[in-house]
Scaffold this motif. Structure first.
Motif, PDB file in Angstrom:
ATOM      1  N   ASP A  51      30.820  43.246  31.321  1.00  0.00           N
ATOM      2  CA  ASP A  51      30.807  41.823  30.993  1.00  0.00           C
ATOM      3  C   ASP A  51      31.799  41.078  31.885  1.00  0.00           C
ATOM      4  OD1 ASP A  51      33.404  42.268  29.867  1.00  0.00           O
ATOM      5  OD2 ASP A  51      32.510  42.684  27.916  1.00  0.00           O
ATOM      6  N   ASN A  52      31.855  39.762  31.727  1.00  0.00           N
ATOM      7  CA  ASN A  52      32.717  38.923  32.559  1.00  0.00           C
ATOM      8  C   ASN A  52      34.198  39.239  32.377  1.00  0.00           C
ATOM      9  OD1 ASN A  52      30.251  37.769  33.004  1.00  0.00           O
ATOM     10  ND2 ASN A  52      30.779  35.771  32.180  1.00  0.00           N
ATOM     11  N   THR A  53      34.592  39.563  31.156  1.00  0.00           N
ATOM     12  CA  THR A  53      35.995  39.885  30.888  1.00  0.00           C
ATOM     13  C   THR A  53      36.415  41.127  31.662  1.00  0.00           C
ATOM     14  OG1 THR A  53      35.839  38.890  28.697  1.00  0.00           O
ATOM     15  CG2 THR A  53      37.672  40.395  29.069  1.00  0.00           C
ATOM     16  N   ALA A  54      35.543  42.100  31.736  1.00  0.00           N
ATOM     17  CA  ALA A  54      35.854  43.323  32.483  1.00  0.00           C
ATOM     18  C   ALA A  54      36.039  43.033  33.971  1.00  0.00           C
ATOM     19  CB  ALA A  54      34.747  44.357  32.275  1.00  0.00           C
ATOM     20  N   VAL A  55      35.297  42.067  34.502  1.00  0.00           N
ATOM     21  CA  VAL A  55      35.479  41.676  35.905  1.00  0.00           C
ATOM     22  C   VAL A  55      36.880  41.106  36.084  1.00  0.00           C
ATOM     23  CG1 VAL A  55      34.680  40.149  37.754  1.00  0.00           C
ATOM     24  CG2 VAL A  55      33.015  41.290  36.277  1.00  0.00           C
ATOM     25  N   SER A  56      37.326  40.286  35.152  1.00  0.00           N
ATOM     26  CA  SER A  56      38.694  39.744  35.210  1.00  0.00           C
ATOM     27  C   SER A  56      39.726  40.861  35.185  1.00  0.00           C
ATOM     28  CB  SER A  56      38.945  38.795  34.036  1.00  0.00           C
ATOM     29  OG  SER A  56      38.146  37.656  34.133  1.00  0.00           O
ATOM     30  N   VAL A  57      39.528  41.833  34.309  1.00  0.00           N
ATOM     31  CA  VAL A  57      40.475  42.936  34.175  1.00  0.00           C
ATOM     32  C   VAL A  57      40.541  43.769  35.460  1.00  0.00           C
ATOM     33  CG1 VAL A  57      40.946  45.106  32.947  1.00  0.00           C
ATOM     34  CG2 VAL A  57      40.333  43.048  31.661  1.00  0.00           C
ATOM     35  N   VAL A  58      39.399  44.085  36.057  1.00  0.00           N
ATOM     36  CA  VAL A  58      39.422  44.911  37.268  1.00  0.00           C
ATOM     37  C   VAL A  58      40.088  44.156  38.422  1.00  0.00           C
ATOM     38  CG1 VAL A  58      37.141  44.388  38.299  1.00  0.00           C
ATOM     39  CG2 VAL A  58      38.148  46.650  38.573  1.00  0.00           C
ATOM     40  N   ILE A  59      39.927  42.844  38.474  1.00  0.00           N
ATOM     41  CA  ILE A  59      40.615  42.053  39.506  1.00  0.00           C
ATOM     42  C   ILE A  59      42.120  42.155  39.314  1.00  0.00           C
ATOM     43  CG2 ILE A  59      41.042  39.697  40.347  1.00  0.00           C
ATOM     44  CD1 ILE A  59      38.364  40.997  41.203  1.00  0.00           C
ATOM     45  N   LEU A  60      42.570  42.016  38.090  1.00  0.00           N
ATOM     46  CA  LEU A  60      44.010  42.105  37.810  1.00  0.00           C
ATOM     47  C   LEU A  60      44.544  43.505  38.097  1.00  0.00           C
ATOM     48  CD1 LEU A  60      44.190  39.928  34.577  1.00  0.00           C
ATOM     49  CD2 LEU A  60      44.914  39.309  36.901  1.00  0.00           C
ATOM     50  N   LEU A  61      43.790  44.544  37.752  1.00  0.00           N
ATOM     51  CA  LEU A  61      44.215  45.918  38.050  1.00  0.00           C
ATOM     52  C   LEU A  61      44.274  46.152  39.560  1.00  0.00           C
ATOM     53  CD1 LEU A  61      42.279  47.939  35.334  1.00  0.00           C
ATOM     54  CD2 LEU A  61      44.759  47.616  35.514  1.00  0.00           C
ATOM     55  N   SER A  62      43.316  45.604  40.277  1.00  0.00           N
ATOM     56  CA  SER A  62      43.309  45.730  41.734  1.00  0.00           C
ATOM     57  C   SER A  62      44.555  45.076  42.333  1.00  0.00           C
ATOM     58  CB  SER A  62      42.043  45.094  42.304  1.00  0.00           C
ATOM     59  OG  SER A  62      42.102  45.040  43.700  1.00  0.00           O
ATOM     60  N   ARG A  63      44.898  43.916  41.825  1.00  0.00           N
ATOM     61  CA  ARG A  63      46.089  43.221  42.324  1.00  0.00           C
ATOM     62  C   ARG A  63      47.357  43.997  41.980  1.00  0.00           C
ATOM     63  NH1 ARG A  63      46.420  37.138  40.827  1.00  0.00           N
ATOM     64  NH2 ARG A  63      48.216  37.380  42.186  1.00  0.00           N
ATOM     65  N   LEU A  64      47.439  44.492  40.741  1.00  0.00           N
ATOM     66  CA  LEU A  64      48.619  45.217  40.272  1.00  0.00           C
ATOM     67  C   LEU A  64      48.862  46.478  41.094  1.00  0.00           C
ATOM     68  CD1 LEU A  64      50.848  45.500  38.046  1.00  0.00           C
ATOM     69  CD2 LEU A  64      49.185  46.888  36.788  1.00  0.00           C
ATOM     70  N   THR A  65      47.787  47.172  41.449  1.00  0.00           N
ATOM     71  CA  THR A  65      47.911  48.445  42.167  1.00  0.00           C
ATOM     72  C   THR A  65      47.756  48.297  43.684  1.00  0.00           C
ATOM     73  OG1 THR A  65      45.552  48.887  41.913  1.00  0.00           O
ATOM     74  CG2 THR A  65      47.026  49.733  40.184  1.00  0.00           C
ATOM     75  N   SER A  66      47.487  47.093  44.150  1.00  0.00           N
ATOM     76  CA  SER A  66      47.208  46.830  45.575  1.00  0.00           C
ATOM     77  C   SER A  66      46.050  47.678  46.095  1.00  0.00           C
ATOM     78  CB  SER A  66      48.455  47.065  46.429  1.00  0.00           C
ATOM     79  OG  SER A  66      49.480  46.189  46.057  1.00  0.00           O
ATOM     80  N   CYS A  67      45.116  47.964  45.214  1.00  0.00           N
ATOM     81  CA  CYS A  67      43.937  48.748  45.586  1.00  0.00           C
ATOM     82  C   CYS A  67      42.827  47.778  45.986  1.00  0.00           C
ATOM     83  CB  CYS A  67      43.484  49.608  44.410  1.00  0.00           C
ATOM     84  SG  CYS A  67      42.110  50.705  44.803  1.00  0.00           S
ATOM     85  N   PRO A  68      42.298  47.899  47.197  1.00  0.00           N
ATOM     86  CA  PRO A  68      41.240  46.981  47.632  1.00  0.00           C
ATOM     87  C   PRO A  68      39.941  47.224  46.859  1.00  0.00           C
ATOM     88  CG  PRO A  68      41.513  48.721  49.231  1.00  0.00           C
ATOM     89  CD  PRO A  68      42.606  48.906  48.215  1.00  0.00           C
ATOM     90  N   PHE A  69      39.095  46.206  46.828  1.00  0.00           N
ATOM     91  CA  PHE A  69      37.828  46.350  46.123  1.00  0.00           C
ATOM     92  C   PHE A  69      36.713  45.667  46.907  1.00  0.00           C
ATOM     93  CE2 PHE A  69      39.524  42.347  44.646  1.00  0.00           C
ATOM     94  CZ  PHE A  69      38.414  41.514  44.594  1.00  0.00           C
ATOM     95  N   ALA A  70      35.493  46.053  46.574  1.00  0.00           N
ATOM     96  CA  ALA A  70      34.288  45.413  47.093  1.00  0.00           C
ATOM     97  C   ALA A  70      33.380  45.151  45.905  1.00  0.00           C
ATOM     98  CB  ALA A  70      33.591  46.309  48.100  1.00  0.00           C
ATOM     99  N   VAL A  71      32.567  44.126  46.012  1.00  0.00           N
ATOM    100  CA  VAL A  71      31.686  43.739  44.907  1.00  0.00           C
ATOM    101  C   VAL A  71      30.241  44.028  45.286  1.00  0.00           C
ATOM    102  CG1 VAL A  71      30.947  41.840  43.417  1.00  0.00           C
ATOM    103  CG2 VAL A  71      33.307  41.940  44.244  1.00  0.00           C
ATOM    104  N   LYS A  72      29.512  44.623  44.334  1.00  0.00           N
ATOM    105  CA  LYS A  72      28.111  44.980  44.572  1.00  0.00           C
ATOM    106  C   LYS A  72      27.228  44.307  43.537  1.00  0.00           C
ATOM    107  CE  LYS A  72      25.005  48.914  44.784  1.00  0.00           C
ATOM    108  NZ  LYS A  72      24.908  50.358  44.719  1.00  0.00           N
TER     109      LYS A  72
END
Length: 182
Positions: free
Chosen positions: A11-32
């Motif tokens: 859901d949309n909330t999970a997208v928000s959470v993964v963005i915040l986790l990515s920022r916190l861990t400095s782990c890059p992401f890609a969206v599919k």
């Protein structure tokens, strides 16, 4: 490509959470969305998080039938098939298995582009998760700079979790066209 993990956002909330986790861990992401882009790394990432939007696949027709909310996890086949039951259409992709998210944020050439513009020209508003994890709605009257940036600007400005598209002037029955036909 070999991501560390694939995150299937429910859901949309999970997208928000993964963005915040990515920022916190400095782990890059890609969206599919549909993952159809023809170049390496377009919707995947080496050593990062691939965020799959496949579960964000709601298609909701407004009560007045003038607009349709389309999740980025849909394919154009799913959208056209659902809207056919209402005798409605939206301006979207020409190839059935293409994802709605990438095509629409990238512009989106349609069979009817010469008449009604590209898919992005027919979006009333975008629900977007920003880099801060906050979800906003961008339209001509609310966050207009973001709205105009998303119209063909790709996924560089946030993760679109919903497109509200105007119903096309061209109804399926009057156009004589169906997505399953060549």
């Amino acid at each position: 490509m070999n991501p560390y993990c694939i995150f299937r956002a429910p859901d949309n909330t999970a997208v928000s959470v993964v963005i915040l986790l990515s920022r916190l861990t400095s782990c890059p992401f890609a969206v599919k969305s549909g993952g159809h882009a023809a170049f390496n790394g377009a919707s995947n990432i080496e050593g990062g998080i691939t965020v799959s939007l496949a579960a964000l696949n709601a298609i909701t027709v407004s009560s007045d039938k003038k607009s349709v909310a389309v999740g980025p996890g849909n394919t154009w086949n799913a959208v056209y098939t659902k809207l056919q039951t209402y005798n409605l259409a939206v301006i979207g992709g020409r190839v059935a298995p293409i994802g709605t998210g990438g095509l629409t944020t990238g512009g989106g050439i349609s069979f009817f582009s010469s008449i009604y513009g590209w898919a992005c020209d027919n979006v009333n508003s975008y629900d977007v998760v920003l880099s801060t994890g906050v979800q906003v709605t961008a339209s001509p009257s609310s966050l207009p700079d973001l709205y105009w940036s998303l119209r063909g600007g790709g996924n560089n400005f946030g993760i679109v979790v919903n497109f509200t598209m105007q119903q096309s002037h061209c109804l399926v029955a009057t156009c004589g066209w169906y997505p399953g036909l060549p």
